[in-house]
Design a protein around this motif. Sequence first.
Motif, PDB file in Angstrom:
ATOM      1  N   THR A  85      35.333  56.574  35.046  1.00 23.09           N
ATOM      2  CA  THR A  85      35.614  55.411  35.887  1.00 23.09           C
ATOM      3  C   THR A  85      34.398  54.504  35.925  1.00 23.09           C
ATOM      4  O   THR A  85      33.275  54.959  36.140  1.00 23.09           O
ATOM      5  N   ILE A  86      34.641  53.216  35.714  1.00 25.39           N
ATOM      6  CA  ILE A  86      33.592  52.199  35.797  1.00 25.39           C
ATOM      7  C   ILE A  86      33.971  51.229  36.907  1.00 25.39           C
ATOM      8  O   ILE A  86      35.088  50.733  36.949  1.00 25.39           O
ATOM      9  N   MET A  87      33.031  50.978  37.821  1.00 25.48           N
ATOM     10  CA  MET A  87      33.242  49.962  38.839  1.00 25.48           C
ATOM     11  C   MET A  87      32.448  48.716  38.498  1.00 25.48           C
ATOM     12  O   MET A  87      31.257  48.801  38.183  1.00 25.48           O
ATOM     13  N   VAL A  88      33.107  47.572  38.553  1.00 22.68           N
ATOM     14  CA  VAL A  88      32.480  46.298  38.203  1.00 22.68           C
ATOM     15  C   VAL A  88      32.274  45.478  39.472  1.00 22.68           C
ATOM     16  O   VAL A  88      33.172  45.373  40.321  1.00 22.68           O
ATOM     17  N   THR A  89      31.098  44.906  39.592  1.00 24.40           N
ATOM     18  CA  THR A  89      30.803  43.959  40.669  1.00 24.40           C
ATOM     19  C   THR A  89      30.034  42.788  40.070  1.00 24.40           C
ATOM     20  O   THR A  89      29.802  42.738  38.861  1.00 24.40           O
ATOM     21  N   ASN A  90      29.645  41.827  40.877  1.00 25.92           N
ATOM     22  CA  ASN A  90      28.836  40.704  40.386  1.00 25.92           C
ATOM     23  C   ASN A  90      28.305  39.907  41.568  1.00 25.92           C
ATOM     24  O   ASN A  90      28.462  40.320  42.721  1.00 25.92           O
ATOM     25  N   ASP A  91      27.658  38.771  41.296  1.00 25.56           N
ATOM     26  CA  ASP A  91      27.241  37.884  42.395  1.00 25.56           C
ATOM     27  C   ASP A  91      27.855  36.492  42.272  1.00 25.56           C
ATOM     28  O   ASP A  91      27.731  35.679  43.172  1.00 25.56           O
ATOM     29  N   ASP A  92      28.549  36.225  41.161  1.00 17.15           N
ATOM     30  CA  ASP A  92      29.193  34.920  40.985  1.00 17.15           C
ATOM     31  C   ASP A  92      30.558  34.853  41.661  1.00 17.15           C
ATOM     32  O   ASP A  92      31.174  33.783  41.697  1.00 17.15           O
ATOM     33  N   GLY A  93      31.039  35.967  42.166  1.00 20.85           N
ATOM     34  CA  GLY A  93      32.339  35.997  42.816  1.00 20.85           C
ATOM     35  C   GLY A  93      33.407  36.628  41.940  1.00 20.85           C
ATOM     36  O   GLY A  93      33.309  36.629  40.706  1.00 20.85           O
ATOM     37  N   ILE A  94      34.435  37.146  42.568  1.00 16.56           N
ATOM     38  CA  ILE A  94      35.444  37.926  41.855  1.00 16.56           C
ATOM     39  C   ILE A  94      36.233  37.087  40.863  1.00 16.56           C
ATOM     40  O   ILE A  94      36.806  37.617  39.909  1.00 16.56           O
ATOM     41  N   ASP A  95      36.279  35.775  41.036  1.00 22.03           N
ATOM     42  CA  ASP A  95      37.006  34.903  40.116  1.00 22.03           C
ATOM     43  C   ASP A  95      36.140  34.375  38.980  1.00 22.03           C
ATOM     44  O   ASP A  95      36.622  33.606  38.134  1.00 22.03           O
ATOM     45  N   ALA A  96      34.881  34.759  38.924  1.00 16.54           N
ATOM     46  CA  ALA A  96      33.957  34.226  37.926  1.00 16.54           C
ATOM     47  C   ALA A  96      34.371  34.652  36.514  1.00 16.54           C
ATOM     48  O   ALA A  96      34.821  35.783  36.296  1.00 16.54           O
ATOM     49  N   PRO A  97      34.222  33.772  35.539  1.00 13.98           N
ATOM     50  CA  PRO A  97      34.638  34.099  34.165  1.00 13.98           C
ATOM     51  C   PRO A  97      33.866  35.258  33.561  1.00 13.98           C
ATOM     52  O   PRO A  97      34.408  35.993  32.726  1.00 13.98           O
ATOM     53  N   GLY A  98      32.619  35.457  33.959  1.00 15.21           N
ATOM     54  CA  GLY A  98      31.849  36.576  33.427  1.00 15.21           C
ATOM     55  C   GLY A  98      32.436  37.914  33.828  1.00 15.21           C
ATOM     56  O   GLY A  98      32.583  38.824  33.003  1.00 15.21           O
ATOM     57  N   ALA A 124      33.982  43.083  44.294  1.00 17.20           N
ATOM     58  CA  ALA A 124      33.085  41.951  44.090  1.00 17.20           C
ATOM     59  C   ALA A 124      33.197  40.964  45.239  1.00 17.20           C
ATOM     60  O   ALA A 124      34.189  40.956  45.973  1.00 17.20           O
ATOM     61  N   PRO A 125      32.191  40.100  45.415  1.00 19.24           N
ATOM     62  CA  PRO A 125      32.235  39.122  46.513  1.00 19.24           C
ATOM     63  C   PRO A 125      33.424  38.168  46.389  1.00 19.24           C
ATOM     64  O   PRO A 125      33.844  37.820  45.282  1.00 19.24           O
ATOM     65  N   ASP A 126      33.954  37.764  47.541  1.00 19.58           N
ATOM     66  CA  ASP A 126      35.100  36.844  47.520  1.00 19.58           C
ATOM     67  C   ASP A 126      34.690  35.402  47.246  1.00 19.58           C
ATOM     68  O   ASP A 126      35.547  34.530  47.092  1.00 19.58           O
ATOM     69  N   SER A 127      33.389  35.135  47.187  1.00 18.76           N
ATOM     70  CA  SER A 127      32.872  33.804  46.855  1.00 18.76           C
ATOM     71  C   SER A 127      31.515  33.977  46.206  1.00 18.76           C
ATOM     72  O   SER A 127      30.964  35.081  46.171  1.00 18.76           O
ATOM     73  N   GLU A 128      30.974  32.891  45.698  1.00 21.61           N
ATOM     74  CA  GLU A 128      29.696  32.993  44.994  1.00 21.61           C
ATOM     75  C   GLU A 128      28.577  33.434  45.926  1.00 21.61           C
ATOM     76  O   GLU A 128      28.409  32.924  47.038  1.00 21.61           O
ATOM     77  N   LYS A 129      27.804  34.391  45.452  1.00 15.50           N
ATOM     78  CA  LYS A 129      26.665  34.909  46.212  1.00 15.50           C
ATOM     79  C   LYS A 129      25.417  34.966  45.326  1.00 15.50           C
ATOM     80  O   LYS A 129      24.650  35.907  45.347  1.00 15.50           O
TER      81      LYS A 129
END
Length: 304
Positions: free
Chosen positions: A8-21, A41-46
Motif C-alpha cells: 500500500t502506498i499513500m500519496v499526499t502533497n502540498d499543492d492540494g488534492i486537485d493538483a496535476p502533480g 491530501a490538503p483540500d486546498s493549496e498549502k
Amino acid sequence: MEHSHRPTIMVTNDDGIDAPGLRSLVRVLVSTDRYNIQVCAPDSEKSAVSHGITWRHPLSAKRVDIDGVTAFAVSGTPADCTSLGISKVLFPTVADLIVSGINMGSNCGYHIVYSGTVAGAREAFFNGVPSVSMSYDWVGGKSNIQDFTLAAEACLPIIGAIVAEIRNQTYPQRCFINIDLPTNVANHKGYKLTKQGTSIFRMGWRQITSNMQGGKMLSTMTMEANSEASEETETSTISPECLLFKREVRGAELGDDDTDHRFLQEGYITVTPLGALSPPEKDCHAFFQDWLPSVAVYPSSSAL
C-alpha cells in the motif's frame, strides 16, 4: 508487509488534492496494478507551509472520487495529512510507503525547509514509516501538464525498489528521500545521489494597495527571479490604516557546486537522503564548545 498482499502506498502533497502533480502520480501508480493506493491530501493549496501542524482546531476529511483509489481531502497541512493518514482512524491500515508530491516546483537546498511537500514525507519519517518526497522543476513557458506523468513514470523504478527493500526489511530507517526531477524530464540523464545544498531565493517585500495585486506565486519554492508579477486590481482597496505587503524574489544564491541544485540543473533526477534536521557545520560546534564555558564570566544584563 505481507508477502501475499499488494503493498500500500499513500500519496499526499502540498499543492492540494486537485493538483496535476498528485493526480498524475496517482494515475501512473494505479496503472501499474501493483499497489493499493490511498490518498490523503490538503483540500486546498498549502505550498511553503513547511512542517506546520494543526493543533487547536479539528480537521475535516471529505471523501473524494479518484478512480482506483481511496481518497480524502483534508482541511489541514501536508504534515497533518500524513499524520492523519497513518493513524488508522482514516484508513484501516498503515501504508507501507508514503509518497509526497509531485510538487510543481523544485525543492532543493534551503527550500527544503520551507517545503510542505518535504514535510509530508518528513512527518512519515517521524513516525517510522518509509517515505519519499517528489518535486518537478516546473518552468513557465517550458513545462506542461504532461511532464508530471513523465516525472511519475521516471520515479516508478525508485518506488518499486524501495517497496522491495521494505518487503525484505532492509530499507534504512534513519532517513527519508527527497527527489527532484529536471525540467526536461523526458530527456533526463538518470538518477544522481546528491546531498542537500544551500541554494535559496532571496526574498524582499513590496507594498501593494489591493489584496489582488501581485497575482499568485508559483507553487512552493521555484520562482523565476526576473519574472514580473501581474498587477491586478480590485474595485475596492483596503483602509488607509492597514498596510499590505507582498513577497517578491530579489535574486538567488546557488550555494555549493556538488549538491542537489547543481545536478538538477544539469538534467539529473536528484536523489537526496534527508534526516529530521540538518546538523550544524563542524566549525560552528567547535566555536560554541570553546565559547560556552566563557559565558558565565560575563556580567548579567542587569549590570550593564
